[in-house]
Design a protein around this motif. Structure first.
Motif, mmCIF file in Angstrom:
data_model
loop_
_atom_site.group_PDB
_atom_site.id
_atom_site.type_symbol
_atom_site.label_atom_id
_atom_site.label_comp_id
_atom_site.label_asym_id
_atom_site.label_seq_id
_atom_site.Cartn_x
_atom_site.Cartn_y
_atom_site.Cartn_z
ATOM 1 N N ALA A 297 -4.179 2.985 79.217
ATOM 2 C CA ALA A 297 -3.643 1.813 78.518
ATOM 3 C C ALA A 297 -4.272 0.537 79.055
ATOM 4 N N SER A 298 -4.406 0.444 80.382
ATOM 5 C CA SER A 298 -5.017 -0.751 80.981
ATOM 6 C C SER A 298 -6.485 -0.857 80.613
ATOM 7 N N ALA A 299 -7.199 0.280 80.656
ATOM 8 C CA ALA A 299 -8.621 0.258 80.322
ATOM 9 C C ALA A 299 -8.840 -0.169 78.872
ATOM 10 N N ALA A 300 -7.954 0.281 77.969
ATOM 11 C CA ALA A 300 -8.085 -0.108 76.564
ATOM 12 C C ALA A 300 -7.942 -1.618 76.400
ATOM 13 N N VAL A 301 -6.987 -2.202 77.127
ATOM 14 C CA VAL A 301 -6.803 -3.656 77.046
ATOM 15 C C VAL A 301 -7.995 -4.376 77.660
ATOM 16 N N CYS A 302 -8.491 -3.876 78.810
ATOM 17 C CA CYS A 302 -9.657 -4.506 79.433
ATOM 18 C C CYS A 302 -10.869 -4.441 78.510
ATOM 19 N N GLY A 303 -11.040 -3.304 77.820
ATOM 20 C CA GLY A 303 -12.132 -3.208 76.865
ATOM 21 C C GLY A 303 -11.988 -4.189 75.718
ATOM 22 N N PHE A 304 -10.761 -4.303 75.185
ATOM 23 C CA PHE A 304 -10.498 -5.259 74.101
ATOM 24 C C PHE A 304 -10.835 -6.681 74.551
ATOM 25 N N VAL A 305 -10.371 -7.035 75.751
ATOM 26 C CA VAL A 305 -10.618 -8.388 76.270
ATOM 27 C C VAL A 305 -12.103 -8.598 76.531
ATOM 28 N N GLY B 159 -1.946 7.834 85.582
ATOM 29 C CA GLY B 159 -1.095 8.252 84.473
ATOM 30 C C GLY B 159 0.002 7.276 84.140
ATOM 31 N N LEU B 160 0.086 6.153 84.851
ATOM 32 C CA LEU B 160 1.151 5.178 84.618
ATOM 33 C C LEU B 160 0.650 4.073 83.705
ATOM 34 N N PRO B 161 1.153 3.972 82.484
ATOM 35 C CA PRO B 161 0.650 2.966 81.544
ATOM 36 C C PRO B 161 0.762 1.560 82.102
ATOM 37 N N HIS B 162 -0.353 0.813 82.019
ATOM 38 C CA HIS B 162 -0.439 -0.610 82.363
ATOM 39 C C HIS B 162 -0.327 -0.898 83.856
ATOM 40 N N SER B 163 -0.333 0.139 84.718
ATOM 41 C CA SER B 163 -0.246 -0.133 86.152
ATOM 42 C C SER B 163 -1.500 -0.861 86.650
ATOM 43 N N GLY B 164 -2.676 -0.461 86.166
ATOM 44 C CA GLY B 164 -3.904 -1.131 86.585
ATOM 45 C C GLY B 164 -3.974 -2.565 86.088
#
Length: 951
Positions: free
Chosen positions: A154-162, A64-69
């Protein structure tokens, strides 16, 4: 460990590494099937091949912590990047350094600066920049992420974008493992996948015989049957049965028949745990709850995790392994962690959470997770800490987590007043985040037994306004709630004389809920858009005295009637806009609405564009859609009409999907305005009729005024000046600006032009003089521009006209409003040609024609070119470049034309509903349509689609 079988999977990984371009791959399979073993193999092969390998593991406690991953995954790269980007010591080219924008994006996302976290696209671009910088050293890079199902969204969304953009970037690979039986943020990432299934029978037998060659025939057969080719089960079941034999073992295995395999393995681990001492089990529990030794990779751990000590006994029984690189104990498998947590008693878990809260005392949000779980009885200090963490999360784009923490803070509150206040706060944040059902339940919990508590009125009024467009009854209900708060003991205005020595009430002041009710009342009044409603609202504000904040008066003045109440607010809006990062997203949107009415929205737009994706990604749909509306309006004003159309279709798709009737029709109204200025009159009138039919019976004057304005502008584009005049006087009478009709001043130029072209010169002149005498030029730059334009068009002599044309075209902000400026130049050219001849008219007419061409307003451009021909110039007419659909846009459009919903299209194409919406809002303007109903006909008119991408 020797790997048995997996020939197909190893071939897929080999092809993955041999590919010259960057790639991403998701391994998906059930727990224990061997995903982590394949990741280990990939990491080892990559390291032997010279890759830099960076590993990370999703941690359930941090989901639940944005961008922790993302922080865990990138941390090993960031320190080196940071040093060299600041002070390179190896003489690398400048292009290989991280840009200031990239560093700022990471600082904001990871809490190293006070700015808002960047949206997915901005942060994804920053990650791509970092990866390019890293591989520019000449060493390829492999990013390995295990347990991706626990990664924060939030982290998964960025990883998907990348991951979707690694093609064409040689040297970077991303490998992710997720459980097939657990919902994952990578489910909608649209990345290539490789299913990891059970071992073939022959390979399962070989693996079992390799590790347990002494098994009896009966037990061996039962293990093979029960394991079903799951490697972890093949390894663990025999070890668990080592102390049993024959019938006893068979009875145990048969007793577990029908139980899911992960549960069976957890039973095995639970039996081992039961044999450990209390001290060791406490250590394991603290490690399990904190994600201890979660494979942080070769770099230092980004945030200190709990370090388990004196756990040799757990290593000996196979629950832990010792990491060869760090020497730290780590859990043998994620199922060990979940078994430890499930076996612990509530008291044991709370004790562990207390230790971890102390460990993370420097990280407020992590501390909040453990405090919330560690405390049973009401404790005000803990409740206050959770509330503070919730406020921080709200401003960082974590609205969902904030609602959970506020709800828990309410449960731990020591007084009924604090409990109700925190539940009301949770209801408010939930409402702003578009969780209206939960907002209502929280509001009712804040004041049980009544539907008229302030929190309940807030929650119900949001639902009534934004879903159904109900303004009349909603206004009455909020007025009554504000009056009850105003008249409650200790809340009268004469009780507020704090004096200079009294402390400010701060963010938790008792009147915060009153502020929110007042803000919503102002929004309802704005949408109602009629004189009686606004007068009642202003009367109520006046009775509040100092309970009404400066912001309330700012909104009440600028949203209602900028002609009568807008003077003097521009400077204050600009001052309030200087510190947007310190404000909640809904406060920013309200301020930006004031800026729009004063035509000073431009400086706020970059901030809105930075945070809008964050708001939409975290579920704050209401704030996100309002931000999209404001971006659209600024794009419309600036003449960025293609971008405005894309923004509008995106907002319409989101509002329709979420059932926001008001926002959906508001977006249609803005798209109708855009179609009208571009001369697409049929489309404009269709949208106008849709908006008017929905809004007029509900008394939503804000939208009916836009509908009338659309009618006037569309008629002007078509040269139908009589119709334009009739629409314009439906908004306001000539020579006056109807009170609380916000379109009255904005359509000044439309009414004047329509009146002039229909022989009503006296009406046009009276209206232009009324604009001057009312002080419109002092209210906003746009109003100054069009007032001088109107005065010039209606001037009684050439000298006055020339002066006003000069003042309009030389206004410092004139270029910010290219459509209005081009119309004034066209009128100027026509007037000059008639009075002074063709030569003098060529410059303003040429400027007007070029502007209309750039704007793609063909009807207006044709009018300007006709005047240029009369002035002896044959202007060039540029042909617009075609905009073909991509293969994916075409396929999405075809499925939508067939009647499928966004969700159904996403399931067919393995895309998220939001990605489907994005493809549609890009496809609509290319097809020249605005509704799904027009898709089928539009698709038959376009050429063949682009070739499908290569597999």
């Amino acid at each position: 460990m020797v790997m048995v079988g997996r020939d197909g999977e190893r071939a897929r990984l080999s092809a993955f590494f041999r590919a010259p371009d960057g790639q991403a791959l998701v391994l998906r399979g059930e727990a224990g099937v061997g995903k982590s073993t394949l990741l280990d193999l990939a990491a080892r092969l990559a390291a032997e091949d010279g890759h830099l390998v960076v590993r990370a593991t999703g941690v359930e406690a941090e989901s639940g912590l944005p961008h922790s991953g993302l922080h865990q995954l990138l941390y090993p790269l960031l320190p080196d990047a940071g040093r060299n980007s600041a002070a390179p010591s190896d003489h690398r080219p400048e292009v290989h350094r991280l840009s200031a924008t990239t560093r700022a994006a990471f600082d904001a996302a990871f809490g190293r600066s006070d700015g808002p976290p960047p949206p997915v696209m901005a942060l994804g671009i920053a990650v791509l920049d970092l990866l390019s910088w890293t591989t520019a050293k000449g060493r390829p890079l492999l990013l390995v992420l295990d347990d991706g199902q626990w990664l924060d969204g939030a982290s998964a969304a960025v990883c998907g974008f990348v991951g979707r953009r690694l093609a064409g970037r040689p040297g970077v690979k991303l490998l992710v493992a997720v459980r097939a039986d657990t919902a994952s943020p990578f489910d909608s990432a649209a990345l290539p996948e490789a299913p990891i299934g059970a071992l073939a029978d022959a390979d399962a037998t070989r693996l079992l015989d390799l590790h347990h060659p002494q098994l009896g025939r009966q037990v061996r057969g039962l293990v093979l049957e029960q394991a079903g080719g799951n490697p972890l089960a093949l390894l663990e079941l025999p070890a668990h049965l080592a102390s049993g034999a024959g019938d006893r073992a068979g009875q145990y295995l048969l007793g577990l028949h029908g139980v899911p395999l992960p549960r069976r393995i957890q039973e095995i681990y639970a039996a081992r745990l039961a044999r450990l001492g209390d001290t060791v089990r406490a250590e394991l529990l603290r490690g399990a709850l904190d994600g201890a030794a979660a494979r942080p990779g070769d770099g230092p751990a980004p945030i200190a995790r709990y370090r388990m000590r004196e756990v040799d006994e757990a290593v000996a029984c196979g629950l832990l392994v010792v990491e060869p690189v760090t020497g730290e104990p780590a859990f043998r498998h994620p199922l060990v962690r979940s078994s430890i947590v499930q076996l612990a008693t509530p008291d044991q878990r709370r004790s562990a959470h207390r230790v971890l809260a102390q460990l993370h005392r420097e990280y407020p949000e992590r501390r909040a997770i453990h405090l919330a779980a560690a405390t049973v009885d009401p404790e005000e200090g803990v409740a206050a800490d959770l509330e503070a963490a919730a406020r921080s999360a709200t401003r960082r784009g974590g609205a969902r987590m904030a609602v959970s923490w506020l709800t828990r803070a309410a449960e731990l509150s020591e007084t009924r007043v604090d409990r109700s206040r925190r539940l009301g706060e949770a209801a408010y944040v939930a409402g702003q985040a578009d969780h209206l059902g939960r907002a209502r339940s929280l509001a009712l919990a804040a004041a049980p037994g009544t539907d008229e508590s302030p929190a309940a009125v807030l929650a119900d009024s949001y639902l009534a306004l934004y879903r159904d467009g109900e303004v009349r009854a909603t206004h009455r209900r909020i007025v009554a709630a504000v009056e009850r708060l105003r008249d409650s003991p200790g809340r009268r205005p004469d009780h507020l004389d704090q004096g200079p020595d009294q402390p400010d009430q701060g963010p938790d002041r008792p009147d915060e809920v009153l502020d929110r009710l007042v803000s919503l009342l102002l929004a309802v009044s704005q949408y109602a858009g009629d004189r009686a409603t606004w007068q009642r609202t202003h009367e109520l504000l006046a009775t509040l005295g100092e309970l009404a904040t400066e912001r309330a008066w700012m909104y009440g003045s600028t949203w209602s009637d900028v002609v009568r109440h807008g003077a003097g607010w521009s400077r204050r809006v600009e001052r309030a806009s200087a510190s947007l990062e310190d404000q909640d997203p809904w406060d920013v949107t309200r301020l930006a609405v004031s800026a729009y009415h004063l035509d000073v929205l431009g400086p706020l737009r970059p901030y809105l564009e930075r945070v809008v994706d964050r708001e939409l990604d975290t579920g704050a749909m209401s704030s996100g859609i309002v931000m999209l509306h404001l971006v659209l309006l600024d794009q419309l004003a600036l003449g960025q009409w293609d971008a405005a159309e894309r923004t509008g279709h995106r907002a319409l798709a989101l509002a329709t999907e979420r059932g926001h009737g008001l926002f959906a029709h508001q977006t249609r109204a803005y798209l109708a305005q855009l179609a009208a200025v571009r001369g697409r009159t049929a489309e404009a009138r269709e949208l106008q009729a849709t908006v008017d039919a929905w809004a007029r019976p509900r008394g939503i004057g804000f939208l009916t005024q836009i509908a009338d304005a659309v009618g006037a502008t569309a008629a002007l584009s078509a040269g139908d000046y009589e119709t334009a005049f009739l629409h314009a006087i439906g908004i306001t009478a000539p020579g006056a600006f109807r009170p609380y009709a916000y379109q009255a001043s904005r359509t000044l130029l439309d009414l004047v032009e329509a009146a002039l072209h229909t022989g009503r010169a006296e009406h046009a002149r009276a209206h232009a003089l009324a604009a001057r005498d009312t002080g419109l030029p002092d209210l906003s730059p746009r109003l100054a521009l069009i007032t001088h334009g109107a005065l010039a068009m209606t001037a009684e002599d050439d000298t006055e006209a020339a002066a006003h044309y000069a003042r309009a075209q030389s206004h410092p902000a004139a270029e910010r409003f290219p459509f209005e400026l081009a119309r004034i130049r066209l009128a100027h050219g026509i007037a000059v040609r008639r009075l002074h001849g063709a030569a003098a008219a060529r410059l303003p007419l040429t400027q007007a024609a070029h502007a209309f061409d750039r704007l793609d307003a063909p009807a207006w451009a044709a009018r300007a070119r006709a005047e240029l021909r009369a002035a002896g110039v044959a202007p060039h007419t540029p042909a617009p470049d075609p905009l073909p659909l991509t293969w994916q846009e075409r396929r999405v459009a075809e499925l939508a034309a067939g009647g499928l919903t966004n969700k159904e299209i996403g399931e067919q194409m393995r895309l998220s509903p939001r990605t489907v919406s994005a493809h549609l809002y890009r496809a609509f303007p290319k097809l020249g349509i605005t509704t799904r109903a027009a898709l089928r006909d539009a698709l038959t008119r376009v050429s063949q689609p682009a070739p499908a991408p290569a597999p």
